[in-house]
Design an enzyme around this catalytic site. Structure first.
Site, mmCIF file in Angstrom:
data_model
loop_
_atom_site.group_PDB
_atom_site.id
_atom_site.type_symbol
_atom_site.label_atom_id
_atom_site.label_comp_id
_atom_site.label_asym_id
_atom_site.label_seq_id
_atom_site.Cartn_x
_atom_site.Cartn_y
_atom_site.Cartn_z
ATOM 1 C CG ASP A 34 1.573 35.802 9.528
ATOM 2 O OD1 ASP A 34 0.768 34.854 9.557
ATOM 3 O OD2 ASP A 34 1.208 36.992 9.476
ATOM 4 C CE LYS A 147 -1.011 38.817 8.551
ATOM 5 N NZ LYS A 147 -1.403 37.713 9.424
ATOM 6 C CD GLU A 188 -5.162 39.664 7.536
ATOM 7 O OE1 GLU A 188 -3.937 39.528 7.315
ATOM 8 O OE2 GLU A 188 -5.756 39.040 8.404
ATOM 9 C CD GLU A 190 -9.211 39.184 11.500
ATOM 10 O OE1 GLU A 190 -7.972 39.233 11.492
ATOM 11 O OE2 GLU A 190 -9.863 38.351 12.157
ATOM 12 C CE LYS A 230 -4.940 36.180 6.167
ATOM 13 N NZ LYS A 230 -3.759 35.358 6.422
ATOM 14 C CB SER A 301 -4.589 33.367 3.538
ATOM 15 O OG SER A 301 -3.398 33.787 4.179
ATOM 16 C CE1 TYR A 376 -3.065 35.064 13.192
ATOM 17 C CE2 TYR A 376 -1.004 35.498 12.078
ATOM 18 C CZ TYR A 376 -2.042 34.652 12.380
ATOM 19 O OH TYR A 376 -2.029 33.367 11.895
#
Ligand code: 13P
Length: 376
Positions: A34, A147, A188, A190, A230, A301, A376
């Site tokens: 993605d 996500k 997620e 992170e 995630k 993932s 991302y």
């Protein structure tokens, strides 16, 4: 406290739980494909390929049309908006190809990180406006999970209480909107690997962040059985001088999860976070072998750690398509084994890349994929 009416009907809950379980059925993980157009620009520039829509489509076609065995390793694919509506050379939509293989389609729905003013370089993630409408449309178009990535940083002054609270809350709002629209939210938060901090520090921060996330999910009446987490694996900072074994990383990771993630959550699908392909696989394997009891599926993932060798093997040349698919399948297979705690680094899996010799492939798999302040 007043009684809260259930946010979802039993039928809605059943559907969400079944989707989550399908994605993480034993031996399967997620291909995170993605990357936004901007992230693809960075990936393609590295291999000297122009970032055009056609090049992005062709590269994704390589991943989507890998041989049929992929369906035993991959349970879900996360698309970027553009890719969800792209098709192969013969006009078959990518989403049809994966669905025929029983792979669940996912979609990145956040609109990227933005600064949190007044903090020391911290961020939140935007994209809540219009999210319900977008989710409804994506569901109609075949996506069953989503996500949303939030980012936290470790330094002497971060993560701040504000960043932890704000990111937990925005993840919960996103999760709520997804579930109302029949979409399983991958949550997620992170924690970036940037910094010199040691393993203990990462474990401490991971526990604080995940604790806040599950408090927010509870406050927002999220149906945990219809979600996936995630997280980052608990690793030392990229510049930490101390090296830790995969077993130490596994113990720190599983301990942090056990202290914060309710057993109602069906699966934890780790991001690779700049680890080399091989490092991410070895650590995932150690996590699954960790003797502490683990009530969730623990799988992958991965973005970079599933794609880096494939991207290099392709190098923008049509003729390298098969070689790229071979290395992609190899990474998918070893990560599938690692998700079962059955990966033996000494045993070569049955798929072997044709592009380049054995040694070359191994070198590529050991290359760091770290990107400073990764977006991302
Ligand atoms: P990496 O595995 O490259 O960290 O990316 C996974 C992902 O989807 C990050 O949002």
């Amino acid at each position: 406290m007043t009684h809260q009416a259930p946010a979802l009907t039993p039928e809605q809950k059943k559907e969400l739980n079944e989707i989550a379980l399908q994605i993480i059925s034993p031996g399967k993980g997620i291909l995170a494909a993605d990357e936004s157009v901007g992230s693809m620009a960075k990936r393609l520039t590295q291999i000297g390929v122009e970032n055009t829509e056609e090049n992005r489509r062709f590269y994704r076609q390589i991943l989507m049309t890998a041989d049929d065995r992929v369906k035993t390793f991959i349970g879900g694919v996360i698309f970027f908006h553009e890719t969800l509506y792209q098709a192969t050379d013969d006009g078959t939509p990518f989403i049809n190809i994966i669905k025929e293989r029983n792979i669940v389609a996912g979609i990145k729905v956040d609109k990227g990180v933005v600064p949190l003013a007044g903090t020391n370089g911290e961020s939140t993630t935007q994209g809540l406006d219009g999210l319900a409408e977008r989710c409804a449309q994506y569901k109609k178009d075949g996506a069953d999970f989503a996500k949303w990535r939030c980012v936290l940083k470790i330094s002497a002054t971060t993560p701040s209480a504000l960043a932890i609270l704000e990111n937990a809350n925005v993840l919960a709002r996103y999760a709520s909107i997804c579930q109302q629209n029949g979409i399983v939210p991958i949550v997620e938060p992170e924690i970036l690997p940037d910094g010199e901090h040691d393993l203990k520090k990462c474990q401490y921060v991971t526990e604080k962040v995940l604790g806040a996330v599950y408090k927010a999910l509870s406050d927002h009446h999220i149906y945990l059985e219809g979600t996936l987490l995630k997280p980052n694996m608990v690793t030392p900072g990229h510049s930490c001088p101390t090296k830790y074994s995969p077993e130490e990383i596994a113990t720190a990771t599983v301990t942090a999860l056990r202290r914060t993630v309710p057993p109602a959550v069906p699966g934890v699908t780790f991001l690779s976070g700049g680890q080399s392909e091989e490092e991410a696989t070895v650590n995932l394997n150690a996590i699954n072998k960790c003797p502490l009891s683990k009530p969730w599926a623990l799988t992958f993932s991965f973005g970079r750690a599933l794609q880096a060798s494939a991207l290099n093997a392709w190098g923008g040349e049509k003729d390298n398509m098969q070689a790229a698919q071979d290395v992609f399948m190899k990474r998918a297979e070893v990560n599938s084994l690692a998700s079962l705690g059955k990966y033996e680094p000494s045993i070569e899996p049955s798929t072997e890349g044709e592009g380049g010799g054995e040694g070359e492939g191994e070198d590529a798999a050991n290359q760091s994929l770290y990107i400073e302040d990764h977006a991302y």
